[in-house]
Structure formats: C-alpha cells, structure tokens
Design an enzyme around this catalytic site. Structure first.
Site, PDB file in Angstrom:
ATOM      1  N   GLY A  11      -1.416   0.131  -1.276  1.00 39.92           N
ATOM      2  CA  GLY A  11      -1.550  -1.202  -1.885  1.00 39.92           C
ATOM      3  C   GLY A  11      -2.755  -1.262  -2.814  1.00 39.92           C
ATOM      4  O   GLY A  11      -3.809  -0.726  -2.494  1.00 39.92           O
ATOM      5  N   ARG A  72       3.739   4.073  -3.039  1.00 35.66           N
ATOM      6  CA  ARG A  72       3.761   4.648  -1.691  1.00 35.66           C
ATOM      7  C   ARG A  72       4.693   5.847  -1.792  1.00 35.66           C
ATOM      8  O   ARG A  72       5.786   5.753  -2.339  1.00 35.66           O
ATOM      9  CB  ARG A  72       4.271   3.628  -0.679  1.00 35.66           C
ATOM     10  CG  ARG A  72       3.415   2.337  -0.673  1.00 35.66           C
ATOM     11  CD  ARG A  72       3.722   1.462   0.528  1.00 35.66           C
ATOM     12  NE  ARG A  72       3.238   0.081   0.366  1.00 35.66           N
ATOM     13  CZ  ARG A  72       2.012  -0.336   0.661  1.00 35.66           C
ATOM     14  NH1 ARG A  72       1.120   0.513   1.110  1.00 35.66           N
ATOM     15  NH2 ARG A  72       1.681  -1.606   0.516  1.00 35.66           N
ATOM     16  N   ASP A 103      -5.871   4.252   4.609  1.00 37.70           N
ATOM     17  CA  ASP A 103      -5.952   5.479   5.406  1.00 37.70           C
ATOM     18  C   ASP A 103      -4.717   6.368   5.272  1.00 37.70           C
ATOM     19  O   ASP A 103      -4.796   7.575   5.500  1.00 37.70           O
ATOM     20  CB  ASP A 103      -6.311   5.205   6.866  1.00 37.70           C
ATOM     21  CG  ASP A 103      -5.364   4.208   7.502  1.00 37.70           C
ATOM     22  OD1 ASP A 103      -4.446   3.723   6.805  1.00 37.70           O
ATOM     23  OD2 ASP A 103      -5.544   3.922   8.701  1.00 37.70           O
ATOM     24  N   THR A 125      -8.820  -0.938  -0.123  1.00 40.55           N
ATOM     25  CA  THR A 125      -7.807  -1.818   0.473  1.00 40.55           C
ATOM     26  C   THR A 125      -8.434  -3.170   0.781  1.00 40.55           C
ATOM     27  O   THR A 125      -9.602  -3.231   1.177  1.00 40.55           O
ATOM     28  CB  THR A 125      -7.212  -1.236   1.784  1.00 40.55           C
ATOM     29  OG1 THR A 125      -6.475  -2.276   2.467  1.00 40.55           O
ATOM     30  CG2 THR A 125      -8.271  -0.730   2.745  1.00 40.55           C
ATOM     31  N   ASP A 127      -7.678  -4.915   3.237  1.00 41.86           N
ATOM     32  CA  ASP A 127      -7.573  -5.185   4.671  1.00 41.86           C
ATOM     33  C   ASP A 127      -8.860  -4.909   5.448  1.00 41.86           C
ATOM     34  O   ASP A 127      -9.015  -5.369   6.573  1.00 41.86           O
ATOM     35  CB  ASP A 127      -6.433  -4.366   5.290  1.00 41.86           C
ATOM     36  CG  ASP A 127      -5.079  -4.726   4.700  1.00 41.86           C
ATOM     37  OD1 ASP A 127      -4.949  -5.827   4.132  1.00 41.86           O
ATOM     38  OD2 ASP A 127      -4.155  -3.898   4.797  1.00 41.86           O
ATOM     39  N   ASP A 129      -9.650  -2.249   6.904  1.00 36.06           N
ATOM     40  CA  ASP A 129      -9.215  -1.693   8.191  1.00 36.06           C
ATOM     41  C   ASP A 129      -9.468  -0.191   8.322  1.00 36.06           C
ATOM     42  O   ASP A 129      -8.769   0.500   9.052  1.00 36.06           O
ATOM     43  CB  ASP A 129      -7.715  -1.985   8.388  1.00 36.06           C
ATOM     44  CG  ASP A 129      -6.866  -1.354   7.296  1.00 36.06           C
ATOM     45  OD1 ASP A 129      -7.421  -0.904   6.271  1.00 36.06           O
ATOM     46  OD2 ASP A 129      -5.631  -1.312   7.478  1.00 36.06           O
ATOM     47  N   ARG A 171      -2.621  -7.197   7.238  1.00 34.07           N
ATOM     48  CA  ARG A 171      -1.692  -6.404   8.055  1.00 34.07           C
ATOM     49  C   ARG A 171      -2.119  -6.482   9.525  1.00 34.07           C
ATOM     50  O   ARG A 171      -2.244  -7.579  10.043  1.00 34.07           O
ATOM     51  CB  ARG A 171      -1.634  -4.963   7.569  1.00 34.07           C
ATOM     52  CG  ARG A 171      -0.286  -4.315   7.873  1.00 34.07           C
ATOM     53  CD  ARG A 171      -0.246  -2.906   7.370  1.00 34.07           C
ATOM     54  NE  ARG A 171      -0.205  -2.841   5.942  1.00 34.07           N
ATOM     55  CZ  ARG A 171       0.858  -2.515   5.212  1.00 34.07           C
ATOM     56  NH1 ARG A 171       1.993  -2.234   5.829  1.00 34.07           N
ATOM     57  NH2 ARG A 171       0.809  -2.461   3.913  1.00 34.07           N
TER      58      ARG A 171
HETATM   59  O1  F6P Z   1      -2.515  -3.332   2.811  1.00 34.38           O
HETATM   60  C1  F6P Z   1      -2.659  -4.356   1.871  1.00 34.38           C
HETATM   61  C2  F6P Z   1      -1.613  -5.404   2.092  1.00 34.38           C
HETATM   62  O2  F6P Z   1      -1.770  -6.405   1.107  1.00 34.38           O
HETATM   63  C3  F6P Z   1      -1.605  -6.041   3.474  1.00 34.38           C
HETATM   64  O3  F6P Z   1      -2.615  -6.997   3.664  1.00 34.38           O
HETATM   65  C4  F6P Z   1      -0.210  -6.601   3.539  1.00 34.38           C
HETATM   66  O4  F6P Z   1       0.226  -6.701   4.865  1.00 34.38           O
HETATM   67  C5  F6P Z   1       0.587  -5.556   2.796  1.00 34.38           C
HETATM   68  O5  F6P Z   1      -0.317  -4.848   1.954  1.00 34.38           O
HETATM   69  C6  F6P Z   1       1.706  -6.100   1.950  1.00 34.38           C
HETATM   70  O6  F6P Z   1       2.422  -5.028   1.491  1.00 34.38           O
HETATM   71  P1  F6P Z   1       3.422  -5.118   0.259  1.00 34.38           P
HETATM   72  O7  F6P Z   1       2.606  -5.303  -0.981  1.00 34.38           O
HETATM   73  O8  F6P Z   1       4.122  -3.813   0.298  1.00 34.38           O
HETATM   74  O9  F6P Z   1       4.283  -6.300   0.504  1.00 34.38           O
END
Ligand code: F6P
Length: 323
Positions: A11, A72, A103, A125, A127, A129, A171
């Site tokens: 992301g 991804r 990660d 990120t 997050d 995390d 997340r």
């Molecule tokens: O990891 C970053 C993030 O924005 C999270 O906070 C969220 O859960 C996820 O990615 C959303 O993923 P996507 O952009 O694939 O919908």
C-alpha cells in the site's frame, strides 16, 4: 557498488516520494547512480526500470502517493520470480536495492540479499505496524488526516446531537485509532487488543447526555482491511438506547495527501541512512527509528517480532473523556 535500485511495494503511504528522493539524491551525491523500479517487485521482474537524473526528483518531497507506483506481487515469494528479478538487475547493472513498503516487502528484500544483492527495507505504511521502529513513513500524515476528519465530524455531531462511530484504517494495528482517539478527545476507542462492551459505551454516552454533552465520538479501528466495523457498531449501539447515530468510514483518504513535515524528515533520514548502509556493504536490514535514533535491524529479527502499539493511549483516552 555503482548502481542502486529503488522500489515501493504494498500500500502506498504519504512521504514515500520523500524517501525515494532521499535514497536517489544520497546515492547520486555519493557518486553512485540511482535507478527507479516502477510497480514494485512486479516491475522489477518486468524490467520496468529507469535511471534517475538528479533533477528528476525536484518537486517530489511534498507529494503524496508513490511516483514509482506500487503493486502487490505475491509471485515474488517463489524462487522463479526472484530469479527473473535478478536477471533484470544484472541487465541494468544494479548492485543493491532499497525497498520501501510494509513487512510483506521485507521478505522480497531478504530473498534478494540472499541472492547476493544487498537490499535494505524502509518502513513505508500508514499502519505503523512494523516492529523495531517507533514510527513508519506515512503514519503521521495519515493520523493527521484522520484527526482532521474527526474534527469536522464533531461539528456536525454537535449540531445534530448525534453519535458518530468513525472507522479509521490500520488493518490489524491499533495505532491510528489510539492516536486519533486521544488527539480528537473521543468518548471511546475501539481497537485490536482491547475488549469492549457496546452496552458500557452506550451507558457512558447516556451519562454524558445527562451531564450536558449531547453528542458522541467513537473512534474505531477497522481491525481488517475494508471492514464494516463502524456500521456494525452503530447497529449494536442502537439496541441499547435511543441514539441518533451514524457511521463514517474515513477510508483511503488516509493514504493520500501532502505529507506532514515529520513524515518528510523521517523519510529523508531513513532514505539517506539506507544508502550509507549499502555503501558499507551491508544488506538484509530493515531501517527503523527507536528513541529518535535511526537504526537498522536484521530483517529476520522482524519476522520473529510483533509490533506493539502504545497501548497506554487507550487508558489515556478513557481517563480524559468523562463528562
Ligand atoms: O496497509 C495500508 C492499508 O491502507 C490498511 O490500513 C488498509 O487496511 C489496507 O491498506 C487497504 O488495502 P487496499 O488499498 O488494498 O484496499
């Protein structure tokens, strides 16, 4: 070592561009060449690679998203994908890499180091995390975006005497929710790692109402990507009383926007440090900031560790939110 490659993966996060700029400029000012790899590991395998000139990164420090795009690419977990990537590195004469991402990206970074291409991971990120770092690149901006949104919701909540459950990203991590909860003076924070009772929250909101506070703000962590945590909470809340209540999912707006000064500085420090590590011939490391000092740890240590949010913020939000 002559050429460093840079890619972003997973992301996107605010200030990824500041990190790309820092790596490229530090490399160039150290007498190296810097190559941008588009679309993360997918672009590496496809050979979507271009040389950065010093001026290519003008006007990037204040921009959101990632100018190298992101993707991804689970195929990179397989040796076949890694070998294809290495063919491209050979073709472009790239000796070492910096990977900016979550990660998931670190597994790819470690595999490349094992194949003889020193690779450093930077934590990019929203997050927050990632273990062995107090902060990730993008977290501060996303947090400020969330708090700004909650402040705006407060205006309408007060005007209509409503309760809002505001769902923030993160997340499985609690960080955005905990920090945003304290920063916005939320009446309750619901986040991974903490039990909660909808009935107790309903009683608190009723008590607040009796004491003259006739609106409520509940900050709720999504707990999983794109979940319905806030709407589900509101459905449950209504079973415990006569609440005029709404759910707001802040969503992907938290991923974009002009990066905060704090994120830009963090990204700049981490990017420059990554190049210093590569110049020392080191790889397989993840850069982090602990107690305000930028440092690196073996990527393998991160796989055994778990990020720990500042859990004290939950109690703090609770202690300061009475009426
Ligand atoms: O990891 C970053 C993030 O924005 C999270 O906070 C969220 O859960 C996820 O990615 C959303 O993923 P996507 O952009 O694939 O919908």
């Amino acid at each position: 070592m002559k050429r460093i490659g840079i890619l972003t993966s997973g992301g996107d996060a605010p200030a990824m561009n500041a990190a790309i700029r820092a790596v490229a400029r530090k490399a160039i000012s150290s007498g190296l060449e810097a190559y941008g790899i588009n679309y993360g590991f997918a672009g590496l395998v496809a050979g979507d690679i271009h040389k950065f000139e010093a001026t290519d990164l003008d006007n990037s420090i204040d921009t959101g998203g990632t100018l190298l795009y992101s993707a991804r690419y689970p195929e990179f977990a397989q040796e076949e994908g890694q070998l294809k990537g290495i063919e491209q590195l050979k073709k472009f004469g790239i000796d070492a890499l910096v990977v900016i991402g979550g990660d998931g990206s670190y597994h790819g970074a470690l595999r490349l180091t094992e194949h003889g291409y020193n690779t450093i991971g930077l934590p990019g990120t929203i997050d927050n995390d990632i273990p062995y770092t107090d902060f990730t690149i993008g977290f501060d901006t996303a947090l400020n975006t969330a708090v700004d949104a909650i402040d705006k919701i407060r205006d309408t909540a007060k005007s209509h005497q409503r309760v809002f459950a505001i769902q923030v990203m993160g997340r499985f991590a609690a960080d955005i929710a905990l920090w945003a909860g304290v920063a916005s003076g939320a009446d309750a924070v619901i986040a991974p790692g903490f039990d909660y009772s909808v009935e107790k929250i309903a009683n608190k909101l009723k008590k607040n109402r009796a004491n003259g506070k006739d609106y409520g703000l509940i900050v709720i962590a999504e707990g999983d990507a794109n979940s319905d945590a806030a709407p589900e909470f509101i459905d449950q809340l209504k079973q415990y009383g006569d609440f005029d209540a709404r759910a707001t999912v802040i969503g992907h707006v938290q991923r974009g926007g002009v990066p905060s000064a704090r994120d830009r500085v963090l990204a700049s420090k981490m990017g420059a440090y990554a190049v210093e590590l590569l110049l020392e011939g080191r790889g397989g490391l993840a850069v982090g900031i602990l107690d305000n000092k930028v440092q690196a740890h073996d990527i393998t240590d991160l796989f055994d560790a778990k990020h720990q949010a500042d859990l004290s913020l939950h109690q703090l939000a609770e202690d300061l939110s009475f009426k």
